[in-house]
Design an enzyme around this catalytic site. Structure first.
Site, short mmCIF file in Angstrom:
data_model
loop_
_atom_site.label_atom_id
_atom_site.label_comp_id
_atom_site.label_asym_id
_atom_site.label_seq_id
_atom_site.Cartn_x
_atom_site.Cartn_y
_atom_site.Cartn_z
N LYS A 4 -22.27 8.14 -14.87
CA LYS A 4 -22.68 7.61 -16.31
C LYS A 4 -22.96 8.48 -17.12
O LYS A 4 -24.12 9.11 -17.23
CB LYS A 4 -23.34 6.40 -16.11
CG LYS A 4 -23.79 5.31 -17.62
CD LYS A 4 -24.66 4.16 -16.60
CE LYS A 4 -25.44 3.29 -17.32
NZ LYS A 4 -26.09 2.27 -17.06
N LYS B 270 -18.38 5.79 -17.49
CA LYS B 270 -18.46 5.03 -18.37
C LYS B 270 -19.05 6.24 -19.52
O LYS B 270 -20.50 6.85 -18.94
CB LYS B 270 -19.54 3.50 -17.70
CG LYS B 270 -20.63 2.99 -18.41
CD LYS B 270 -21.43 2.30 -17.79
CE LYS B 270 -21.97 1.49 -19.09
NZ LYS B 270 -22.89 0.88 -18.47
C1 PBG Z 1 -27.33 -0.92 -17.05
C2 PBG Z 1 -26.35 -0.46 -17.53
C3 PBG Z 1 -25.96 -0.74 -19.26
C4 PBG Z 1 -24.59 -0.91 -19.30
C5 PBG Z 1 -24.20 -1.57 -17.48
N1 PBG Z 1 -25.14 -1.43 -16.49
C6 PBG Z 1 -27.28 -0.59 -19.66
C7 PBG Z 1 -27.43 1.03 -19.84
O1 PBG Z 1 -26.83 1.96 -19.02
O2 PBG Z 1 -28.29 1.62 -21.20
C8 PBG Z 1 -23.93 -1.01 -20.79
C9 PBG Z 1 -22.65 -1.24 -20.63
C10 PBG Z 1 -22.29 -1.72 -21.79
O3 PBG Z 1 -22.59 -0.89 -22.74
O4 PBG Z 1 -21.14 -2.53 -22.29
N2 PBG Z 1 -27.73 -1.77 -16.29
#
Ligand code: PBG
Length: 327
Positions: free
Chosen positions: A195, A248
């Site tokens: 991520k 991601k």
């Molecule tokens: C963290 C989380 C995020 C997203 C999914 N889980 C936000 C982040 O890491 O700041 C982002 C998902 C999206 O942008 O659609 N709980």
């Protein structure tokens, strides 16, 4: 005269011919639909930066799940906006919290729906960071202890898969042990394995009010420039027992998806994140692109890159068009 003998265009002549040789097909069963659950009743509040996506209370989310079921969508990913936030995000492991209640309500109306829960603290902490903070730094191991508590509450409520998204070191290991010791050895973990710290999460942070109050997430989420590190992160999560690995965001990271699939041959997910959705919606609303075709092209590119599963805000729209035979 040297006309070409080999003419790839022969198989592009008609719709049927093209369909016969199509290599990649997006199926509704590949899609996971995110849902944002808020306190209250009968709430259906559109998220301004994500047209067509809503903050839903548990009752309206259950209706949505029924609709998803009719459309053949098999899985949802739950996020919560809790009633109260504190320094450590303790409402995340409250047994009567919003996610445990939502899991039960959804399983009641759609028992076969695969309910996945996002495990993280950024929605639950007053400062918006993904765990316990000290001197401006995220405390890895203290957060892991809380993460296990959160997982057990979700497991107890009947979650089908848990999805830790905090990019903490050792998170899959800690969860696997914590779950196994409490009798949840059959509960799969879908890890947000690679991520990246991304500006594409902007609209999501509006949706769940989780933008960090100070600083950013770069000390835990990855640098977008690092491919080798992504491979190492994924490998570590697999060694620790991840059942599904996720990359991601999606669009700007499809090289990573392809490499993860080729190298590890694991069930692989990609997150078509909020910013990717928002860009398509904004351009379509201006009449600058054809939303339907762009959506199909994006989802196809993710499948073609090797993703088995796509978490996407387009899930309902795609399933709806598929049901009508329009995609
Ligand atoms: C963290 C989380 C995020 C997203 C999914 N889980 C936000 C982040 O890491 O700041 C982002 C998902 C999206 O942008 O659609 N709980």
């Amino acid at each position: 005269m040297s006309f070409p003998l080999i003419r790839p265009r022969r198989l592009r002549r008609t719709d049927f011919l093209r369909d016969m040789v199509r290599e990649t097909r997006v199926e509704v069963s590949n899609l996971i639909a995110p849902l944002f659950i808020v306190p209250g009743e009968k709430v259906e509040r559109e998220i301004s930066s994500m047209p067509g996506q809503y903050q839903l209370s548990i009752d309206t989310a259950a209706k949505k799940a029924l609709r998803f079921q009719e459309l053949g969508i098999r899985s949802v990913l739950l996020f919560a906006i809790p009633e109260s936030k504190d320094e450590i995000g303790s409402s995340a492991w409250h047994p009567q919290g919003i996610i445990p209640q939502a899991i039960k309500a959804l399983k009641k109306v759609a028992p076969e729906m695969v309910v996945i829960t996002d495990l993280c603290f950024c929605e639950y902490t007053s400062h918006g960071h993904c765990g316990v903070m000290k001197d401006g730094q995220l405390q890895n191991d203290a957060t892991l202890c809380n993460l296990v508590k959160q997982a057990l509450v979700h497991a107890e409520a009947g979650a089908d898969i848990i999805a830790p998204s905090g990019m903490l070191d050792g998170m899959v290991h800690a969860l696997r042990h914590g779950l196994d010791e409490s009798g949840y050895s059959d509960l799969p973990i879908m890890s947000y394995a690679a991520k990246f710290a991304s500006a594409f999460y902007g609209p999501f942070r509006e949706a769940v009010q989780s933008a960090p109050e100070y600083g950013d997430r770069k000390s835990y989420q990855m640098d977008a420039a690092n491919f080798n590190e992504a491979m190492r992160e994924v490998e570590l999560d697999i060694q620790q027992g991840a059942d599904i690995v996720m990359v991601k965001p999606g669009l700007a990271f499809l090289d990573v998806v392809r490499a993860v699939k080729d190298r590890f041959k694991m069930p692989t997910a990609v997150y078509n994140v909020s910013g990717e959705y928002a860009m398509v919606k904004a351009a379509a609303q201006n009449g600058w692109i054809d939303e339907r075709r762009v959506m199909l092209e994006i989802l196809t590119s993710m499948k073609r890159a090797g993703a088995d599963l796509i978490i996407t805000y387009f899930a309902e729209a795609f399933a709806d068009l598929r049901a009508k035979g329009q995609v």
